[in-house]
Write a protein that holds these residues in place. Structure first.
Motif, PDB file in Angstrom:
ATOM      1  N   ASP A 139       9.198   1.177  10.359  1.00 28.46           N
ATOM      2  CA  ASP A 139      10.539   0.598  10.308  1.00 28.46           C
ATOM      3  C   ASP A 139      11.024   0.417  11.741  1.00 28.46           C
ATOM      4  OD1 ASP A 139      13.148  -0.112   9.999  1.00 28.46           O
ATOM      5  OD2 ASP A 139      13.712   1.541   8.683  1.00 28.46           O
ATOM      6  N   PRO A 140      11.076  -0.837  12.248  1.00 30.67           N
ATOM      7  CA  PRO A 140      11.468  -1.043  13.647  1.00 30.67           C
ATOM      8  C   PRO A 140      12.913  -0.648  13.932  1.00 30.67           C
ATOM      9  CG  PRO A 140      11.242  -3.145  12.491  1.00 30.67           C
ATOM     10  CD  PRO A 140      10.718  -2.088  11.569  1.00 30.67           C
ATOM     11  N   ARG A 141      13.755  -0.599  12.897  1.00 33.04           N
ATOM     12  CA  ARG A 141      15.156  -0.220  13.115  1.00 33.04           C
ATOM     13  C   ARG A 141      15.270   1.266  13.473  1.00 33.04           C
ATOM     14  NH1 ARG A 141      17.997   0.219   9.260  1.00 33.04           N
ATOM     15  NH2 ARG A 141      16.423   0.203   7.617  1.00 33.04           N
ATOM     16  N   THR A 142      14.599   2.094  12.705  1.00 36.38           N
ATOM     17  CA  THR A 142      14.665   3.539  12.943  1.00 36.38           C
ATOM     18  C   THR A 142      13.536   4.038  13.830  1.00 36.38           C
ATOM     19  OG1 THR A 142      13.334   4.012  10.964  1.00 36.38           O
ATOM     20  CG2 THR A 142      15.732   3.875  10.688  1.00 36.38           C
ATOM     21  N   ARG A 143      12.547   3.155  14.076  1.00 38.44           N
ATOM     22  CA  ARG A 143      11.358   3.500  14.846  1.00 38.44           C
ATOM     23  C   ARG A 143      10.650   4.708  14.237  1.00 38.44           C
ATOM     24  NH1 ARG A 143      10.786   0.480  18.964  1.00 38.44           N
ATOM     25  NH2 ARG A 143       9.177   1.786  19.888  1.00 38.44           N
ATOM     26  N   ALA A 166       3.975  -7.171  16.443  1.00 39.14           N
ATOM     27  CA  ALA A 166       5.196  -7.920  16.105  1.00 39.14           C
ATOM     28  C   ALA A 166       5.309  -7.942  14.585  1.00 39.14           C
ATOM     29  CB  ALA A 166       5.135  -9.339  16.679  1.00 39.14           C
ATOM     30  N   TYR A 167       5.961  -6.918  14.055  1.00 37.34           N
ATOM     31  CA  TYR A 167       5.990  -6.739  12.605  1.00 37.34           C
ATOM     32  C   TYR A 167       6.767  -7.858  11.906  1.00 37.34           C
ATOM     33  CZ  TYR A 167       4.324  -2.198  14.029  1.00 37.34           C
ATOM     34  OH  TYR A 167       3.596  -1.199  14.606  1.00 37.34           O
ATOM     35  N   ASP A 168       7.780  -8.393  12.595  1.00 39.80           N
ATOM     36  CA  ASP A 168       8.556  -9.466  11.981  1.00 39.80           C
ATOM     37  C   ASP A 168       7.717 -10.728  11.800  1.00 39.80           C
ATOM     38  OD1 ASP A 168       8.470  -9.585  14.789  1.00 39.80           O
ATOM     39  OD2 ASP A 168      10.170 -10.957  14.862  1.00 39.80           O
ATOM     40  N   LYS A 169       6.690 -10.886  12.639  1.00 41.75           N
ATOM     41  CA  LYS A 169       5.822 -12.065  12.542  1.00 41.75           C
ATOM     42  C   LYS A 169       4.520 -11.758  11.796  1.00 41.75           C
ATOM     43  CE  LYS A 169       7.295 -13.912  17.060  1.00 41.75           C
ATOM     44  NZ  LYS A 169       7.996 -12.751  17.647  1.00 41.75           N
ATOM     45  N   THR A 170       4.299 -10.505  11.487  1.00 38.40           N
ATOM     46  CA  THR A 170       3.029 -10.032  10.912  1.00 38.40           C
ATOM     47  C   THR A 170       1.868 -10.421  11.827  1.00 38.40           C
ATOM     48  OG1 THR A 170       4.033 -10.601   8.780  1.00 38.40           O
ATOM     49  CG2 THR A 170       1.830  -9.724   8.713  1.00 38.40           C
ATOM     50  N   VAL A 171       2.070 -10.199  13.108  1.00 34.22           N
ATOM     51  CA  VAL A 171       1.041 -10.421  14.124  1.00 34.22           C
ATOM     52  C   VAL A 171       0.923  -9.118  14.905  1.00 34.22           C
ATOM     53  CG1 VAL A 171       0.283 -11.832  16.064  1.00 34.22           C
ATOM     54  CG2 VAL A 171       1.700 -12.845  14.281  1.00 34.22           C
ATOM     55  N   PHE A 172      -0.322  -8.734  15.236  1.00 37.68           N
ATOM     56  CA  PHE A 172      -0.513  -7.402  15.782  1.00 37.68           C
ATOM     57  C   PHE A 172      -1.299  -7.422  17.096  1.00 37.68           C
ATOM     58  CE2 PHE A 172       0.060  -7.126  11.229  1.00 37.68           C
ATOM     59  CZ  PHE A 172       1.121  -6.229  11.160  1.00 37.68           C
ATOM     60  N   ASN A 173      -1.126  -6.341  17.828  1.00 38.98           N
ATOM     61  CA  ASN A 173      -1.753  -6.158  19.130  1.00 38.98           C
ATOM     62  C   ASN A 173      -3.239  -6.517  19.076  1.00 38.98           C
ATOM     63  OD1 ASN A 173      -2.462  -5.348  21.670  1.00 38.98           O
ATOM     64  ND2 ASN A 173      -1.701  -3.263  21.482  1.00 38.98           N
ATOM     65  N   GLY A 174      -3.656  -7.466  19.923  1.00 37.53           N
ATOM     66  CA  GLY A 174      -5.057  -7.869  19.981  1.00 37.53           C
ATOM     67  C   GLY A 174      -5.403  -9.086  19.156  1.00 37.53           C
TER      68      GLY A 174
END
Length: 726
Positions: free
Chosen positions: A408-412, A607-615
Motif C-alpha cells: 500500500d503506497p499510502r501507508t508504505r 511503479a504500482y500505479d502503472k503495474t510496472v516494476f523495477n527492471g
C-alpha cells in the motif's frame, strides 16, 4: 515582517541581474524547488520568464535574480542560479501575495489592502483580531489566515537560517517539509538526525552543518552519529551487522577521532538500545535495531513454518513422478527423483542449483503432482521480469513479492501480514537469492502456520541488493531441507554458455581460445576504447546482421558499471541510441536524456500505479511533445508517462548486471574491463553469463576476467541468520 531569503549564490562570473514583481507562478516543484515564474521587471511594462530554484514563491513577491538570458525552445528566458525574494511593497503586489495565502483569496485580499494598505502585515502578525472587521472574515477564517501566514513566515525563517549555514534550497525544502515548525529546533540541536530522517542526506552534509553550528568534533552527538552512519553504509553494501573492531575502525576513519574516545560512546549507545550488540561464539557484532529485529524475526518464522506436516496427504513420489513422466514425456534422473521425494516430505524446503540443472523442470513436476491433489498454490519472484519468466516457464500465474503481499503506497506497508495472511496452501518463491532480510521478514510474516513454502534459487548468483544473504544462510544453517541439483540438463548439456558459467562458478578462468565460436564467445581487447568499439559492433552489426537478432528488442548489453567510464551503462546508452535509433524526430529531454519513439527503456523503481516494476524493459511507442508525455510498450501493454514521471525511466540498451537479475535475454554482450575492477567478482560474472538464453558474448581484458573469476566476494557479507537457526 520585512524579510527576504535567497538561495546561496554560486560563483558566476559575468552574471546578469533582474529585479521585478512575480506576476504569476507558472510551476513550482516543491520536491526540488524548481520554478518557472512570469515576472514584470522594474521599470518595464513587459513580462519575462524566470526559471530557477526556490523553496517557496508567491505571486506578488519581489524577486531578485542573478543569472543570464538564454534562448530555449519555449522562447527567451532568464535562467537564474541565485534567487532572492522579499515581500511586496506596493498595494498591487501585496494584494497578489495575500490572494495566494490559504484562507484569504482575491476578494478578501482586496478588502484587506483597501483597509490597511502596507500595514496589513503588521495587522496579521500583531493585531490579528482586527481582521474580523472585514466582512466575511470571522473567527474561523481569521485563524486560517494567521496560521497560513505564520507557516509562510516560518518557511522563510528556516530558509534564511539554513542558507546562512551553507544549506542549499533543495535540501532546505526537504528539511522544512520533514520537520515543519520544528525545523529550526531539529537542525540547531540535532543536526545529525538529517542523516537518518532524510533520504539522500549523508554524514558529510550533516557534519558540515553541525560544524558550522559549532558542534565539537569529539562531541557525543557526532561520534554516535558516525557509528549509525557506518552501520547504514555497511547495510548498503549488504551487511546486516558489523563486527565490533571493524565498526570502530570505520568510525575512526570517518571522524578522525581516536578509537579509545569512540568506545565509550558505542557502549553508551548499546546500553540505551539505540544500537544492539550480540555475541556469537567469540565474535561480537553490532546491529541497527531494525536489522537485528528483522534477522531475528526471519529465524523465528523459519522455525515456525518448519514445524508440522505438509498440507497435502502422504504422496508416493515414485508413483507420482512416473505419472508426470508419462504425461509430459520427461525422463527424470535419480537425483531429480530424490529431490522431488525430499521436497514432498517437508513443509518448508529449498530447491537449489546452478544454471541449466533443471530447477524449472522440477518445479513443473511438483506443480503437476500437487495440483492433482487440489492444493492451492501461489507463485512469486522479487522482480516483474523474474515473475513473468517463471510464469511463462511453468504455466501458473506469478506475481512480484510486493504485489503478492499487496503493498500500500499510502501507508508504505504490506496489507498481507500476520493478521491478514496469504490465502493458500503453498507459496513458491523463485530467484530467492535476490530477496533481502527485510523483505523476507515481511514475506514470512504473511504466511500462515499451516502453509508450505518452497524457495527456489541459485546461491551462486549475486546476492540481494538489500542487506542479507538469506538463501545462502538458510542453506548453510543446515536447518532447512535442501534439494540440490548438480547435473546439467539444459540444452542437452551441450551449451557453451552453461559450460562457461560452471567454469566461472568453480573458480576456473575460461580460456578464451576455447570460446571463439558457438553460443558463447570471448573476445579479448587491450583497452576500453577497443572494448567499446567491439560492444557497439556486436550490438549494431554482428548480432543483427550475421545472426538475425532484433537489435532493439533481442540484444541486451550488460555492464558491471552504471555511470563510470566508456563501458558504463550511461555512456553505452548514448552511443547505442545514436546508432540504433538515429532518426529521432520528436523527443522529450529529461535529466539530460532524449526519450524518442523506438528507444529501449528500463523502469528504475516499482511503479504500482502503472503495474510496472523495477527492471522491466519496454520500448517507447509514442511521444507527445505538446502534452509533454511518452507512451511505453511493455510486451504489448502500453503505459503513459507524464514528463514528471520520466525520472522512473532510463535508456535500456545497456543496463547494469544487477538490474538484469531474474531476467533472461536471447543475446547478451558483457564487457569485463579493468576499469570495473572494484566491482568485479565471481558472482557478478556468473550472474551475467546465465542471463543469456541463446548467445553470450564476453568482451574482456585478460586481467579483468581473471580478477572477476578469482574474486569470491559474495560470501563476505556479515550476517548471523545461519547462526541464529543453528
Amino acid at each position: 515582517m520585512n524579510q527576504s531569503y535567497s538561495t546561496p549564490p554560486r560563483s558566476n562570473t559575468g552574471a546578469q541581474s533582474l529585479v521585478g514583481a512575480v506576476e504569476r507562478v507558472v510551476m513550482h516543484n516543491t520536491e526540488n524547488g524548481f520554478c518557472v515564474l512570469r515576472v514584470i521587471p522594474q521599470g518595464s511594462k513587459g513580462i519575462e520568464t524566470v526559471v530557477g530554484i526556490a523553496a517557496s514563491v508567491t505571486a506578488g513577491e519581489v524577486v531578485h535574480a542573478s543569472g543570464r538570458w538564454e534562448q530555449s525552445r519555449f522562447g527567451k528566458q532568464f535562467k537564474s542560479d541565485h534567487l532572492r525574494f522579499s515581500q511586496p511593497a506596493t498595494g498591487d503586489g501585496i494584494q497578489k501575495f495575500l490572494a495566494s495565502i490559504h484562507g484569504i483569496g482575491p476578494v478578501h485580499a482586496k478588502k484587506l489592502v483597501d483597509r490597511w494598505n502596507t500595514r496589513i502585515f503588521e495587522i496579521i502578525e500583531v493585531y490579528p483580531h482586527h481582521l474580523e472587521a472585514i466582512g466575511g472574515i470571522g473567527k474561523v477564517r481569521r485563524k486560517q489566515i494567521v496560521a497560513a501566514y505564520a507557516e509562510n513566515k516560518a518557511l522563510r525563517e528556516v530558509m534564511v537560517f539554513l542558507h546562512a549555514h551553507g544549506i542549499g534550497t533543495a535540501l532546505a525544502t526537504k528539511i522544512h517539509q520533514r520537520y515543519k515548525d520544528k525545523a529550526l529546533e531539529v537542525v540547531s540541536k540535532e543536526p545529525y538526525r538529517l542523516v537518518t530522517d532524510l533520504y539522500g542526506v549523508g554524514f558529510k552534509t550533516a557534519d558540515e552543518l553541525a560544524q558550522n553550528l559549532g558542534v565539537a568534533s569529539d562531541s557525543e552527538m557526532r561520534l554516535e552519529a558516525s557509528l549509525v552512519h557506518v552501520l547504514d553504509v555497511f547495510a548498503e553494501r549488504g551487511h546486516v551487522c558489523a563486527e565490533r573492531p571493524k565498526l570502530l575502525q570505520a568510525a575512526t576513519r570517518l571522524t578522525g577521532i581516536e578509537t579509545d574516545r569512540i568506545v565509550p560512546i558505542l557502549d553508551k549507545a548499546l546500553g540505551s538500545k539505540r544500537l544492539i550488540a550480540e555475541h556469537f561464539g567469540e565474535s561480537e557484532v553490532i546491529y541497527l535495531p531494525r536489522l537485528r529485529r528483522a534477522e531475528q524475526e526471519v529465524a523465528d518464522h523459519i522455525r515456525r513454518l518448519s514445524a508440522g506436516s505438509p498440507p497435502w496427504p502422504v504422496i508416493d513420489a515414485k508413483i507420482a513422478l512416473d505419472w508426470v513422466a508419462k504425461q509430459s514425456q520427461i525422463s527424470f534422473t535419480e537425483s531429480q527423483r530424490a529431490a522431488v521425494t525430499k521436497l514432498l516430505q517437508h513443509k518448508l524446503g529449498i530447491l537449489s542449483g546452478g544454471a541449466g540443472v533443471g530447477k524449472t523442470t522440477l518445479v513443473r513436476a511438483l506443480l503437476a503432482i500437487l495440483q492433482a491433489k487440489n492444493i492451492d498454490i501461489l507463485m512469486a519472484a522479487p522482480t516483474g521480469r523474474a515473475a513473468k519468466r517463471i510464469e511463462e516457464s511453468v504455466g501458473l500465474p506469478a506475481k512480484t513479492l510486493h504485489r503478492l503481499l499487496e503493498w500500500d503506497p499510502r501507508t508504505r506497508r504490506f496489507l498481507r501480514n500476520a493478521s491478514n495472511p496469504l490465502e493458500t496452501k503453498l507459496v513458491i518463491v523463485d530467484e530467492t537469492s535476490m530477496v533481502d532480510t527485510l523483505l523476507m521478514r515481511d514475506l514470512l510474516a504473511a504466511i500462515a502456520d499451516d502453509t508450505a513454502v518452497l524457495f527456489v534459487g541459485d546461491p551462486n548468483q549475486l546476492p540481494s541488493i538489500g542487506p542479507g544473504a538469506v538463501l545462502g544462510d538458510l542453506i548453510d544453517s543446515g536447518k532447512v531441507p535442501v534439494a540440490r541439483l548438480t547435473e546439467i540438463h539444459r540444452q542437452s548439456g551441450a551449451s557453451r554458455i552453461i559450460q562457461c558459467a560452471h567454469q566461472v562458478n568453480a573458480g576456473i578462468v575460461p580460456i578464451h581460445e576455447e570460446y571463439t565460436e558457438g553460443d558463447c564467445v570471448i573476445t579479448v581487447v587491450d583497452d576500453p576504447e577497443e572494448a567499446q568499439a567491439a560492444v557497439l559492433d556486436l550490438a549494431c552489426h554482428t548480432l543483427p546482421v550475421q545472426f538475425g537478432y532484433d537489435a532493439l528488442r533481442a540484444v541486451q548489453v550488460l555492464t558491471p558499471m552504471n555511470v563510470r567510464g566508456r563501458l558504463g551503462a550511461q555512456a553505452l546508452n548514448r552511443e547505442l541510441q545514436a546508432r540504433l535509433n538515429p532518426n529521432r524526430q520528436h523527443c522529450i529531454k529529461r535529466f539530460g536524456t532524449d526519450f524518442a519513439v523506438n528507444d529501449r527503456v528500463i523502469q528504475l523503481s516499482n511503479a504500482y500505479d502503472k503495474t510496472v516494476f523495477n527492471g522491466d524493459l519496454g520500448t517507447i511507442a509514442a511521444v507527445d511533445v505538446a502534452a509533454n508525455q511518452i507512451t511505453v510498450d511493455f510486451d504489448g501493454r502500453e503505459v503513459v508517462y507524464p514528463s514528471a514521471d520520466l525520472k522512473e525511466l532510463a535508456l535500456g540498451y545497456a543496463i547494469s548486471i544487477h538490474k538484469s537479475q531474474g531476467s533472461e535475454y536471447p543475446a547478451i554482450i558483457v564487457p569485463i574491463l579493468n576499469e570495473s575492477y572494484v566491482l568485479l567478482e565471481r558472482a557478478l560474472l556468473y550472474t551475467a553469463i546465465t542471463r543469456g538464453r541463446e548467445r553470450v558474448h564476453l568482451v574482456v581484458q585478460k586481467k579483468a576476467l581473471e580478477t572477476a573469476v578469482r574474486t569470491a566476494r559474495a560470501g563476505d557479507r556479515v550476517t548471523r541468520l545461519a547462526d541464529r537457526l543453528a
